[in-house]
Design an enzyme around this catalytic site. Structure first.
Site, short mmCIF file in Angstrom:
data_model
loop_
_atom_site.label_atom_id
_atom_site.label_comp_id
_atom_site.label_asym_id
_atom_site.label_seq_id
_atom_site.Cartn_x
_atom_site.Cartn_y
_atom_site.Cartn_z
N GLU A 1 -68.86 -39.77 -3.55
CA GLU A 1 -69.86 -38.72 -3.75
C GLU A 1 -71.04 -39.14 -4.61
O GLU A 1 -71.29 -38.56 -5.69
CB GLU A 1 -69.21 -37.48 -4.39
CG GLU A 1 -68.19 -36.79 -3.52
CD GLU A 1 -67.72 -35.45 -4.11
OE1 GLU A 1 -68.34 -34.95 -5.06
OE2 GLU A 1 -66.73 -34.89 -3.60
N HIS B 1 -65.16 -43.71 -8.90
CA HIS B 1 -65.09 -42.24 -8.91
C HIS B 1 -65.58 -41.79 -10.28
O HIS B 1 -64.86 -41.17 -11.05
CB HIS B 1 -63.66 -41.78 -8.60
CG HIS B 1 -63.57 -40.35 -8.14
ND1 HIS B 1 -62.98 -39.98 -6.95
CD2 HIS B 1 -63.99 -39.20 -8.70
CE1 HIS B 1 -63.03 -38.66 -6.81
NE2 HIS B 1 -63.65 -38.16 -7.87
N ASN C 1 -66.26 -35.78 2.37
CA ASN C 1 -65.67 -34.71 1.55
C ASN C 1 -66.36 -33.41 1.95
O ASN C 1 -67.59 -33.34 1.99
CB ASN C 1 -65.92 -34.95 0.05
CG ASN C 1 -65.09 -36.11 -0.49
OD1 ASN C 1 -64.29 -36.72 0.23
ND2 ASN C 1 -65.28 -36.42 -1.76
O1 IFM Z 1 -62.59 -32.82 -8.50
C1 IFM Z 1 -63.66 -33.14 -7.66
C2 IFM Z 1 -63.58 -34.60 -7.25
O2 IFM Z 1 -63.57 -35.44 -8.36
C3 IFM Z 1 -64.75 -34.96 -6.38
N1 IFM Z 1 -64.90 -34.06 -5.29
C4 IFM Z 1 -64.87 -32.64 -5.58
C5 IFM Z 1 -63.64 -32.31 -6.41
C6 IFM Z 1 -63.59 -30.80 -6.72
O3 IFM Z 1 -64.70 -30.43 -7.46
#
Ligand code: IFM
Length: 480
Positions: A176, A133, A304
Site C-alpha cells: 500500500e 509494510h 487490497n
Molecule cells: O491494518 C491495515 C494494514 O496494515 C494495511 N491495510 C489496511 C489494514 C486495515 O486498516
C-alpha cells in the site's frame, strides 16, 4: 448507520464456487503483531518514534507489545494450520533484520523469520512475505522523500532474497504505497507524520522506485518464488453528477489508485485533467529511466480492497479513514458519506459490489498488462468481546457481521472474475483475510479489531471467533 438485512452465502455454497487452485489465506504485518520492539538487536523505525509522540495514537497506545507474536510464534502458526488455509502472508520487519537500514543482516532477526518460514512449510502452508509494510528504519534520513531509501530497500530485498529465496513462494515488495504517501506524508496521520499535502507526491515515486529496485534485488538473488507489489484500490465516484464533484473524484482516483498502478503496469504516470496538471507536475517530469525500473515485469499483482470512496468538491470536516486529520481541511475536496450502506467499526461502508467494480476497472484499465491477481487483504473491524458459552463453558466470540463481510466480498470477487463476469479477464488466484489476529491498528491503536482470532491485550489470550470457524469450514469443504 443504516442496517441492511443481508443473506450471505454459506461456507458450503461458496466452497462450491471456488476454483480448484484458488488460494485461501490470512494476512498480518510485523509491526502490528510482533511487539518486542527492543529485543533481539532490533533497531527503531519511524513508527516507533511516531507512536510515542503524544496525541498520535488513539488512547496513547503503542505497539511495543502488540500481540507479542515474537514470543508466541508457534501458538499463532498453530492457529493458521488449524484454519486449513493455503497461504500465510506476513511481513518482515526491516529494523529487525537490518537495524539502521543498511549493512549486514542481524542474525537474531533473520533467525526469527527462518523459524517462521520453516514452521509454515512443515505445516504445508505457503509463505507470502512482504518486504515493506511501513516500518522504515529511522536512520534512513529523509525516509521515502529520499531516493537513497529506495536504493537501500533494493539492497535489503537482495539480502533477504539470498537468505529466504529457496523457501518463500510469493514476495510482495511494498504494501500500500498509497497509504504511506497519503496518511504518512500528506495528512500526517501515520508515521512519519508529515503534512505536505500535494508536496507529498514525490513519495509515491520513491516508493515505486523502491519496488522496482526490490524486484531487481529479488531477481538478482534468483528467488524461486513469484514477485509482485500490493496496492490498495478504492473505486471512486463523485457525490453528485456535477462537473466539480466528477472532476475531484477523478483527481482522487488518480492520487489513490492510478499513480500507484499505472507506472507499475503501464510504465507511465496517468495524465490528470488540465486544471490539475500543476499538482502532479513533479511526477510527469521524471526521468523515464526510473519508469523502466518501476515497470519491469512482475509475476502477480496484489490487491487490497476494503471500501469505495465518494468525493465531493470543497473542503470538508476533518475526516479520514483513520480518524480526524486536520490537514484534510486544506484539500479542495472531501470524502462524502455513504448513508445507504451499513458501516464497519471504522465507519467504512460495507459495499461488496464495489469489489466487483474494482476488479472490472482493473480489467478495463490494464487489460493484458495485468498479471495474475491475489487479493492480499480484505476484512473488517467490529467491536466484539469474548463470552462464556452457557452450555460448554467455552470462550466464544460471535462476529456475524465479519462473516457476512467476508462471504459477500469473496462472492463478489468470484462472480466478477468468473467466465462471463465483467472482470472475466482478471486471473484471480486467491483471497487473504485481514487479519489473523486482532492487532495494533496504526493510529487507531487497539480500538479496531480486524482479527479472525480475538486477542485479549491484557493477557494475550487468543480466542478464535465464529469467523475463524467459518473460514475453517470454507477451507475444509472446497473441492480439491
Ligand atoms: O491494518 C491495515 C494494514 O496494515 C494495511 N491495510 C489496511 C489494514 C486495515 O486498516
Amino acid at each position: 448507520m443504516t442496517s441492511r438485512a443481508t443473506r450471505f452465502p454459506s461456507a458450503e455454497t461458496l466452497a462450491a464456487e471456488l476454483p480448484r487452485d484458488f488460494a485461501l489465506g490470512v494476512a498480518t504485518s510485523a509491526f502490528q503483531i510482533e511487539g518486542a520492539t527492543r529485543e533481539g538487536g532490533r533497531g527503531a523505525s519511524t513508527w516507533d518514534a511516531f507512536m510515542h509522540q503524544p496525541g498520535r495514537i488513539r488512547g496513547g497506545a503503542t505497539a511495543d507489545v502488540a500481540t507479542d507474536h515474537i514470543h508466541r510464534l508457534d501458538e499463532d502458526i498453530d492457529l493458521v494450520r488449524d484454519l486449513g488455509v493455503d497461504s500465510y502472508r506476513f511481513s518482515i520487519s526491516w529494523p529487525r533484520v537490518q537495524p539502521g537500514g543498511s549493512g549486514r543482516l542481524n542474525d537474531q532477526g533473520v533467525a526469527f523469520y527462518d523459524r517462521l518460514i520453516d514452521r509454515l512449510l512443515a505445516d504445508g502452508i505457503s509463505p507470502m512475505a512482504t518486504l515493506f509494510h511501513w516500518d522504515t528504519p529511522i536512520e534512513l534520513s529523509g525516509g521515502w522523500l529520499s531516493r537513497d531509501t529506495a536504493q537501500r530497500f533494493g539492497e535489503l530485498a537482495f539480502l533477504l532474497g539470498e537468505r529466504f529465496g529457496d523457501r518463500v513462494d510469493h514476495w510482495v515488495t511494498v504494501n500500500e504505497p498509497a497509504t504511506v504517501m497519503l496518511n504518512g506524508y500528506a495528512l500526517g496521520i501515520h508515521a512519519p507524520g508529515e503534512t505536505l499535502l500535494f508536496d507529498a507526491l514525490p513519495v509515491a515515486h520513491t516508493l515505486l522506485l523502491g519496488h522496482g529496485y526490490a524486484v531487481e534485488g529479488l531477481r538478482g538473488a534468483d528467488v524461486k518464488g513469484l514477485v509482485g507489489i500490493t496496492n490498495v484500490h478504492t473505486p471512486t465516484s463523485g457525490a453528485t453528477a456535477s462537473d466539480e464533484d466528477t472532476a475531484f473524484a477523478g483527481l482522487f482516483d488518480l492520487l489513490h489508485n492510478r499513480i500507484f498502478a499505472d507506472p507499475v503496469l503501464l510504465g507511465r504516470y496517468p495524465q490528470p485533467l488540465d486544471e490539475f496538471a500543476s499538482l502532479v507536475k513533479p511526477l510527469l517530469e521524471l526521468d523515464s529511466r526510473d519508469l523502466d525500473i518501476i515497470s519491469q515485469p512482475i509475476d502477480f499483482y496484489g490487491l487490497n480492497y476494503y471500501f469505495p470512496t465518494r468525493i465531493a468538491a470543497g473542503a470538508g470536516r476533518a475526516v479520514s479513514p483513520d480518524g480526524d486529520a486536520a490537514a484534510m481541511t486544506s484539500l479542495p475536496f472531501h470524502l462524502a458519506p455513504w448513508p445507504e450502506f451499513a458501516t464497519t467499526g471504522f465507519g467504512w461502508p460495507i459495499a461488496p459490489e464495489f469489489l466487483e467494480t474494482t476488479l472490472t476497472e482493473m480489467a478495463e484499465r490494464y487489460g493484458s498488462a495485468l498479471p495474475p491477481v491475489f487479493i492480499t487483504e480484505g476484512g473488517a473491524s467490529f467491536a466484539e468481546s469474548v463470552v462464556l458459552d452457557g452450555r460448554t463453558g467455552e470462550r466464544v466470540v460471535a462476529d456475524p457481521r465479519r462473516i457476512d463481510y467476508l462471504a459477500r466480498h469473496l462472492e463478489s470477487a468470484l462472480r466478477a472474475t468468473a467466465p462471463g463476469g465483467p472482470a472475466a479477464s482478471v486471473d484471480l488466484r486467491g483471497y487473504h483475510v485481514w487479519s489473523l489476529l486482532d492487532n495494533f491498528e496504526w493510529a487507531a491503536g487497539y480500538s479496531q479489531r480486524f482479527g479472525l482470532v480475538h486477542v485479549d491485550f491484557a493477557t494475550q489470550e487468543r480466542t478464535p471467533k465464529d469467523s475463524y470457524r467459518w473460514l475453517q469450514a470454507l477451507a475444509g469443504t472446497r473441492r480439491r
